[in-house]
Design a protein around this motif. Sequence first.
Motif, PDB file in Angstrom:
ATOM      1  N   ARG A   1      41.242  -7.728  13.450  1.00 50.85           N
ATOM      2  CA  ARG A   1      40.783  -9.087  13.677  1.00 50.85           C
ATOM      3  C   ARG A   1      39.585  -9.363  12.778  1.00 50.85           C
ATOM      4  NH1 ARG A   1      44.870  -8.443  15.693  1.00 50.85           N
ATOM      5  NH2 ARG A   1      45.612  -8.972  17.805  1.00 50.85           N
ATOM      6  N   TRP A   2      39.488 -10.586  12.273  1.00 50.55           N
ATOM      7  CA  TRP A   2      38.342 -10.954  11.440  1.00 50.55           C
ATOM      8  C   TRP A   2      37.154 -11.238  12.344  1.00 50.55           C
ATOM      9  CZ3 TRP A   2      37.452 -10.849   6.302  1.00 50.55           C
ATOM     10  CH2 TRP A   2      36.295 -11.472   5.851  1.00 50.55           C
ATOM     11  N   LYS A   3      36.086 -10.505  12.174  1.00 51.02           N
ATOM     12  CA  LYS A   3      34.919 -10.647  13.029  1.00 51.02           C
ATOM     13  C   LYS A   3      33.663 -10.783  12.178  1.00 51.02           C
ATOM     14  CE  LYS A   3      36.757  -7.953  16.921  1.00 51.02           C
ATOM     15  NZ  LYS A   3      36.500  -6.800  17.833  1.00 51.02           N
ATOM     16  N   SER A   4      32.696 -11.450  12.715  1.00 51.00           N
ATOM     17  CA  SER A   4      31.402 -11.570  12.060  1.00 51.00           C
ATOM     18  C   SER A   4      30.323 -11.627  13.120  1.00 51.00           C
ATOM     19  CB  SER A   4      31.342 -12.824  11.180  1.00 51.00           C
ATOM     20  OG  SER A   4      31.547 -13.986  11.964  1.00 51.00           O
ATOM     21  N   ASN A   5      29.154 -11.151  12.754  1.00 47.78           N
ATOM     22  CA  ASN A   5      28.029 -11.200  13.668  1.00 47.78           C
ATOM     23  C   ASN A   5      27.414 -12.596  13.640  1.00 47.78           C
ATOM     24  OD1 ASN A   5      28.357  -8.513  14.256  1.00 47.78           O
ATOM     25  ND2 ASN A   5      26.926  -7.819  12.698  1.00 47.78           N
ATOM     26  N   HIS A   6      27.231 -13.157  14.810  1.00 44.92           N
ATOM     27  CA  HIS A   6      26.679 -14.501  14.898  1.00 44.92           C
ATOM     28  C   HIS A   6      25.181 -14.425  15.189  1.00 44.92           C
ATOM     29  CE1 HIS A   6      30.675 -16.304  14.869  1.00 44.92           C
ATOM     30  NE2 HIS A   6      31.046 -15.344  15.689  1.00 44.92           N
ATOM     31  N   HIS A   7      24.443 -15.233  14.485  1.00 38.85           N
ATOM     32  CA  HIS A   7      22.996 -15.271  14.655  1.00 38.85           C
ATOM     33  C   HIS A   7      22.600 -16.619  15.224  1.00 38.85           C
ATOM     34  CE1 HIS A   7      22.444 -11.577  12.312  1.00 38.85           C
ATOM     35  NE2 HIS A   7      23.356 -12.062  11.476  1.00 38.85           N
ATOM     36  N   GLY A   8      21.463 -16.640  15.888  1.00 38.55           N
ATOM     37  CA  GLY A   8      20.948 -17.885  16.422  1.00 38.55           C
ATOM     38  C   GLY A   8      20.375 -18.760  15.320  1.00 38.55           C
ATOM     39  N   GLN A   9      19.919 -19.908  15.698  1.00 35.40           N
ATOM     40  CA  GLN A   9      19.369 -20.853  14.740  1.00 35.40           C
ATOM     41  C   GLN A   9      18.054 -20.354  14.177  1.00 35.40           C
ATOM     42  OE1 GLN A   9      18.773 -24.721  16.392  1.00 35.40           O
ATOM     43  NE2 GLN A   9      18.102 -25.649  14.475  1.00 35.40           N
ATOM     44  N   TYR A  10      17.877 -20.531  12.876  1.00 33.06           N
ATOM     45  CA  TYR A  10      16.623 -20.146  12.242  1.00 33.06           C
ATOM     46  C   TYR A  10      15.586 -21.258  12.435  1.00 33.06           C
ATOM     47  CZ  TYR A  10      19.025 -16.342   9.859  1.00 33.06           C
ATOM     48  OH  TYR A  10      19.732 -15.212   9.576  1.00 33.06           O
ATOM     49  N   VAL A  11      14.381 -20.871  12.743  1.00 29.87           N
ATOM     50  CA  VAL A  11      13.278 -21.818  12.901  1.00 29.87           C
ATOM     51  C   VAL A  11      12.221 -21.475  11.867  1.00 29.87           C
ATOM     52  CG1 VAL A  11      11.538 -22.744  14.458  1.00 29.87           C
ATOM     53  CG2 VAL A  11      13.751 -22.028  15.362  1.00 29.87           C
ATOM     54  N   ASP A  12      12.093 -22.311  10.865  1.00 32.81           N
ATOM     55  CA  ASP A  12      11.205 -22.024   9.751  1.00 32.81           C
ATOM     56  C   ASP A  12       9.855 -22.727   9.849  1.00 32.81           C
ATOM     57  OD1 ASP A  12      14.083 -22.120   7.634  1.00 32.81           O
ATOM     58  OD2 ASP A  12      13.101 -20.378   8.507  1.00 32.81           O
ATOM     59  N   GLY A  13       9.621 -23.495  10.904  1.00 29.56           N
ATOM     60  CA  GLY A  13       8.331 -24.134  11.080  1.00 29.56           C
ATOM     61  C   GLY A  13       8.145 -25.427  10.337  1.00 29.56           C
ATOM     62  N   HIS A  14       9.237 -26.017   9.835  1.00 28.44           N
ATOM     63  CA  HIS A  14       9.094 -27.256   9.071  1.00 28.44           C
ATOM     64  C   HIS A  14       8.647 -28.425   9.934  1.00 28.44           C
ATOM     65  CE1 HIS A  14      12.113 -25.167   6.285  1.00 28.44           C
ATOM     66  NE2 HIS A  14      10.964 -25.197   5.652  1.00 28.44           N
ATOM     67  N   GLU A  15       8.861 -28.344  11.232  1.00 26.46           N
ATOM     68  CA  GLU A  15       8.495 -29.446  12.115  1.00 26.46           C
ATOM     69  C   GLU A  15       7.175 -29.195  12.840  1.00 26.46           C
ATOM     70  OE1 GLU A  15      10.178 -32.188  12.033  1.00 26.46           O
ATOM     71  OE2 GLU A  15      11.618 -31.303  10.643  1.00 26.46           O
ATOM     72  N   CYS A  16       6.458 -28.165  12.455  1.00 25.36           N
ATOM     73  CA  CYS A  16       5.158 -27.896  13.083  1.00 25.36           C
ATOM     74  C   CYS A  16       4.174 -29.018  12.745  1.00 25.36           C
ATOM     75  CB  CYS A  16       4.597 -26.558  12.606  1.00 25.36           C
ATOM     76  SG  CYS A  16       5.579 -25.139  13.140  1.00 25.36           S
ATOM     77  N   GLY A  17       3.242 -29.271  13.659  1.00 26.21           N
ATOM     78  CA  GLY A  17       2.307 -30.360  13.487  1.00 26.21           C
ATOM     79  C   GLY A  17       1.474 -30.260  12.236  1.00 26.21           C
ATOM     80  N   ASP A  18       0.949 -29.053  11.928  1.00 28.88           N
ATOM     81  CA  ASP A  18       0.109 -28.910  10.741  1.00 28.88           C
ATOM     82  C   ASP A  18       0.905 -29.106   9.462  1.00 28.88           C
ATOM     83  OD1 ASP A  18       1.576 -26.639  11.270  1.00 28.88           O
ATOM     84  OD2 ASP A  18       0.087 -25.277  10.388  1.00 28.88           O
ATOM     85  N   VAL A  19       2.176 -28.679   9.467  1.00 29.72           N
ATOM     86  CA  VAL A  19       3.026 -28.875   8.291  1.00 29.72           C
ATOM     87  C   VAL A  19       3.305 -30.359   8.077  1.00 29.72           C
ATOM     88  CG1 VAL A  19       5.274 -28.368   7.256  1.00 29.72           C
ATOM     89  CG2 VAL A  19       4.072 -26.601   8.557  1.00 29.72           C
ATOM     90  N   LEU A  20       3.605 -31.074   9.149  1.00 29.86           N
ATOM     91  CA  LEU A  20       3.869 -32.505   9.047  1.00 29.86           C
ATOM     92  C   LEU A  20       2.629 -33.256   8.561  1.00 29.86           C
ATOM     93  CD1 LEU A  20       5.994 -33.149  12.272  1.00 29.86           C
ATOM     94  CD2 LEU A  20       6.800 -33.041   9.921  1.00 29.86           C
ATOM     95  N   ARG A  21       1.475 -32.890   9.085  1.00 29.53           N
ATOM     96  CA  ARG A  21       0.241 -33.563   8.658  1.00 29.53           C
ATOM     97  C   ARG A  21      -0.021 -33.334   7.173  1.00 29.53           C
ATOM     98  NH1 ARG A  21      -1.515 -31.762  13.698  1.00 29.53           N
ATOM     99  NH2 ARG A  21      -2.477 -29.910  12.737  1.00 29.53           N
TER     100      ARG A  21
END
Length: 225
Positions: free
Chosen positions: A107-127
């Motif tokens: 069977r074709w299988k792959s490991n699934h990973h959760g969503q990556y959070v890179d901090g682009h929506e952090c308050g200091d980054v937005l400011r």
Amino acid sequence: MSASLTTVHAHEKGHYYARQLRSWTKAFISDRDELLFDLYGASKILKLNDEELASELHAHLQSVNKFVKAANLVQYISDNNVQKQFGFKSTISLATAKCWMHVLGYRWKSNHHGQYVDGHECGDVLRYCQESYIPAVIKYEACMRKWEKDGVTSELTFPTGEKPIEEWYQDEVTFYAHDHRHSGWKHIDVGSDHRPKGEGASIMVSDFVSADRGWCHSPDGQESA
């Protein structure tokens, strides 16, 4: 009658096929076990009933490596000695090989990973983006050449001694010791692989690129420099 004609028209078939559809439908109404089976490719699929062939294929896939491919079966059946041994007149297609993989228990299988959070929506980054970066870009755009897919759209003129502002972008990629392939054909009886918890040692490859000058390099263009 109307439904059969509509169906064959959608499949670009003729009246003969419409008559066949009506015949099959009547047979199914009379006996709900009267079902049609698509025998396309069945002759080669049934060859896997040969236990010797199935055993040889299992052994070959196990000898390839950890990440087996359906193409490995195509390559194996392409061998003249194998064709002569098991009565093949030609090799199999990749589509048939994929069907064989399922029949053989892969069977074709792959490991699934959760969503990556890179901090682009952090308050200091937005400011920073809203208050510093974007205003600076808007300010400098007046001194930058405009680019589109087909090339420069406008040339800038400056007083003596002044030069246009050039944009340089950084491009980088990081390689990790344990960042390897995690998907492939796995036999249903094979458990999960053991692997290190962390990503391991890393190395980053970085470079700079400009639309005007291309990749960053030494004045004489020598890569070794």
